[in-house]
Motif scaffolding. Structure first.
Motif, PDB file in Angstrom:
ATOM      1  N   GLU A   1       0.807  -1.217   0.000  1.00  0.00           N
ATOM      2  CA  GLU A   1       0.000   0.000   0.000  1.00  0.00           C
ATOM      3  C   GLU A   1       0.844   1.274   0.000  1.00  0.00           C
ATOM      4  O   GLU A   1       0.307   2.366  -0.015  1.00  0.00           O
ATOM      5  N   GLU A   2       2.174   1.131  -0.036  1.00  0.00           N
ATOM      6  CA  GLU A   2       3.025   2.297  -0.267  1.00  0.00           C
ATOM      7  C   GLU A   2       2.994   2.707  -1.737  1.00  0.00           C
ATOM      8  O   GLU A   2       3.267   3.861  -2.073  1.00  0.00           O
TER       9      GLU A   2
ATOM     10  N   TYR B   1      -3.095   0.808  -4.671  1.00  0.00           N
ATOM     11  CA  TYR B   1      -4.387   0.797  -3.989  1.00  0.00           C
ATOM     12  C   TYR B   1      -4.979  -0.608  -4.058  1.00  0.00           C
ATOM     13  O   TYR B   1      -4.971  -1.238  -5.117  1.00  0.00           O
ATOM     14  N   ILE B   2      -5.480  -1.079  -2.942  1.00  0.00           N
ATOM     15  CA  ILE B   2      -6.249  -2.320  -2.940  1.00  0.00           C
ATOM     16  C   ILE B   2      -7.722  -1.913  -2.917  1.00  0.00           C
ATOM     17  O   ILE B   2      -8.236  -1.462  -1.899  1.00  0.00           O
TER      18      ILE B   2
ATOM     19  N   ARG C   1     -10.892  -6.378  -2.452  1.00  0.00           N
ATOM     20  CA  ARG C   1      -9.999  -6.531  -1.307  1.00  0.00           C
ATOM     21  C   ARG C   1     -10.029  -7.953  -0.737  1.00  0.00           C
ATOM     22  O   ARG C   1      -8.972  -8.546  -0.464  1.00  0.00           O
TER      23      ARG C   1
ATOM     24  N   LYS D   1      -0.195   4.063  -7.107  1.00  0.00           N
ATOM     25  CA  LYS D   1      -0.212   5.377  -6.476  1.00  0.00           C
ATOM     26  C   LYS D   1       0.701   6.333  -7.245  1.00  0.00           C
ATOM     27  O   LYS D   1       1.523   5.911  -8.065  1.00  0.00           O
TER      28      LYS D   1
END
Length: 216
Positions: A72-73, A76-77, A82, A104
């Motif tokens: 998540e760095e 996007y999940i 999810r 991202k």
């Protein structure tokens, strides 16, 4: 700089991390095949990966991660997928499954051919994980071969010409899986982009039929 070579047994991971952060490239073993990588923070290092491979800039690199928390760095999940993504990670990570997610803004455009998604994978090999961790937990990677040539599944299969194009070499012998990862796009409707180490049947047992019909 002079070329630096290690084996899995004598690798100095702190030094490898410093060399990568200076923009140098590495050839290293993963569980699937040998990879070539460069630090994610450097467009220059990523450009060097493409040039070393003689690879089209239209072909994205994937990011190998040292830990699930690193995803998540850079990606996007999406909530709609999810649960399925978490099931795939629980079953197949670390291992031979690359998952495509929406990227991202901090992911370099050059690495993903200007696209909106990025592939992520956590390899199942201690040497790989230590190298990736030394690089900061994220390491853009692709197979360590000139485009169009055979993918190396052991150190001996690496071409001498390709080894000359990087600064850091890690000899880890044979890759335990010896087959490229399976790629599944989970950025929208689940879709297999490449079959490899993990079969479609194995994936469908975890998240249901990929044509939208759930397994009972």
């Amino acid at each position: 700089m002079n070329k630096v070579k290690y084996t899995s047994l004598n690798a100095n991971y702190d030094e490898i991390g410093r060399l990568l952060k200076d923009g140098n490239l590495i050839i290293y073993p993963t569980d699937t095949v040998y990879g070539v990588g460069g630090i994610i923070e450097s467009d220059e290092a990523i450009t060097k990966v493409y040039k070393a491979k003689e690879r089209s800039f239209k072909s994205p690199l994937i990011v190998l991660v040292s830990d699930v928390s690193k995803i998540e760095e850079i990606a996007y999940i999406e909530e709609k997928n999810r649960e399925k993504i978490e099931k795939l990670i629980k079953k197949f990570w670390p291992g031979g499954l690359t998952i495509i997610l929406n990227k991202k803004e901090n992911v370099p455009d050059i690495m993903v051919s200007g696209g909106k998604t990025v592939g992520v994978r956590m390899p199942d090999l201690d040497t790989s994980l230590k190298i990736i961790e030394a690089a900061g937990g994220l390491l853009p990677t692709t197979s360590a071969n000139i485009s169009g040539e055979a993918t190396p599944k052991s150190y001996e299969e690496l071409s001498e010409a390709f080894k000359e194009r990087v600064e850091i070499l890690v000899d880890g012998g044979k890759c335990p899986i010896g087959n490229a990862s399976t790629i599944i796009d989970m950025s929208d409707k689940p879709k297999i982009l490449r079959t490899g180490a993990i079969s479609i049947e194995e994936i469908e047992k975890i998240i249901g039929k990929l044509n939208g019909e759930e397994i009972n």
